[in-house]
Write a protein that holds these residues in place. Sequence first.
Motif, PDB file in Angstrom:
ATOM      1  N   LYS A   1     -13.849 -41.320  11.366  1.00 39.49           N
ATOM      2  CA  LYS A   1     -14.408 -40.733  10.148  1.00 39.49           C
ATOM      3  C   LYS A   1     -14.655 -39.237  10.416  1.00 39.49           C
ATOM      4  O   LYS A   1     -15.029 -38.876  11.529  1.00 39.49           O
ATOM      5  CB  LYS A   1     -15.742 -41.394   9.790  1.00 39.49           C
TER       6      LYS A   1
ATOM      7  N   PRO B   1      -9.944 -41.575   6.686  1.00 39.70           N
ATOM      8  CA  PRO B   1     -10.140 -42.880   6.039  1.00 39.70           C
ATOM      9  C   PRO B   1      -9.701 -44.081   6.871  1.00 39.70           C
ATOM     10  O   PRO B   1      -9.925 -45.227   6.460  1.00 39.70           O
ATOM     11  CB  PRO B   1      -9.279 -42.760   4.783  1.00 39.70           C
TER      12      PRO B   1
ATOM     13  N   ASP C   1      -9.722 -48.155   5.823  1.00 45.43           N
ATOM     14  CA  ASP C   1      -8.479 -48.722   5.315  1.00 45.43           C
ATOM     15  C   ASP C   1      -8.065 -49.934   6.150  1.00 45.43           C
ATOM     16  O   ASP C   1      -7.721 -50.997   5.596  1.00 45.43           O
ATOM     17  CB  ASP C   1      -7.387 -47.657   5.350  1.00 45.43           C
TER      18      ASP C   1
ATOM     19  N   ALA D   1     -15.067 -40.914   4.284  1.00 39.16           N
ATOM     20  CA  ALA D   1     -13.992 -41.753   4.831  1.00 39.16           C
ATOM     21  C   ALA D   1     -13.718 -42.945   3.931  1.00 39.16           C
ATOM     22  O   ALA D   1     -12.561 -43.255   3.616  1.00 39.16           O
ATOM     23  CB  ALA D   1     -14.376 -42.223   6.238  1.00 39.16           C
TER      24      ALA D   1
ATOM     25  N   CYS E   1     -12.181 -41.911   0.553  1.00 36.82           N
ATOM     26  CA  CYS E   1     -10.787 -41.497   0.701  1.00 36.82           C
ATOM     27  C   CYS E   1      -9.877 -42.702   0.914  1.00 36.82           C
ATOM     28  O   CYS E   1      -8.720 -42.699   0.487  1.00 36.82           O
ATOM     29  CB  CYS E   1     -10.667 -40.521   1.866  1.00 36.82           C
ATOM     30  N   ALA E   2     -10.406 -43.751   1.571  1.00 38.99           N
ATOM     31  CA  ALA E   2      -9.622 -44.976   1.780  1.00 38.99           C
ATOM     32  C   ALA E   2      -9.490 -45.800   0.510  1.00 38.99           C
ATOM     33  O   ALA E   2      -8.668 -46.715   0.455  1.00 38.99           O
ATOM     34  CB  ALA E   2     -10.270 -45.819   2.875  1.00 38.99           C
TER      35      ALA E   2
END
Length: 236
Positions: free
Chosen positions: A153, A156, A160, A185, A188-189
Amino acid sequence: MPTMANDLLDWSPQAVVFDCDGTLMDSERHWQEARNRAFREHGLQPPPGFADQATGLHYEDCGRLMAQSVHKPELAQDLTNALLDHFLELVTDDPVTMPGAAQLVRLLSVRLPLAVASNCPRVVVEGSLQRAGLLQHFQHIVVPDPGDRVRPKPHPDVYDVAARLCGVRPHRALAIEDSLAGVQAARCAGLRVLGVGRRPPGDGAALADLWLPALHAPEVLAWVDSFKAPGSASEE
């Protein structure tokens, strides 16, 4: 864009991915003390506001930031090594869960697959959760791994991977985080995000769908009680 809080509480995830430090385990204070000890060991003082900058970072990134913050880039590796050594000593001596963590994990584990996505070394995460009696509730532990190209982090990757190991698409998983780096993180994932604990400075908390003071907040417990049985939620 983050959704409104009431939308989050009307939604049911298909998996939950927890951060560890500061979310499940009360170990952020150990990282802060470890940073202070590492600075002192080298005759240095942390600059004002450094704790907020360092929260949630991978320890190697933190060591580099420590060196940069005192204009001693040549000390990056030494500070990183000292930071990890002090943290391991502190967390081994005093593993404590965050308020409400054990209750929430146990409530969720009979409803949904659970994972941990952490910037800590695997041995630290698994050891802390084992001592806390929580490790058996998690199907997957994901930490940064350069060999598998899993970056720490605020990248992501850990979120994910954790969502997909749980067998769900990231947008159907919930991340529970206490740091801005972690929220970034998870967002964004593609996960939805519940922030807990002290709100980060600035407008960073707005990246989370909802921010609450603790895991045992009444809103959280009532929400979990409303979750459907595993596999009953439809794909979106």
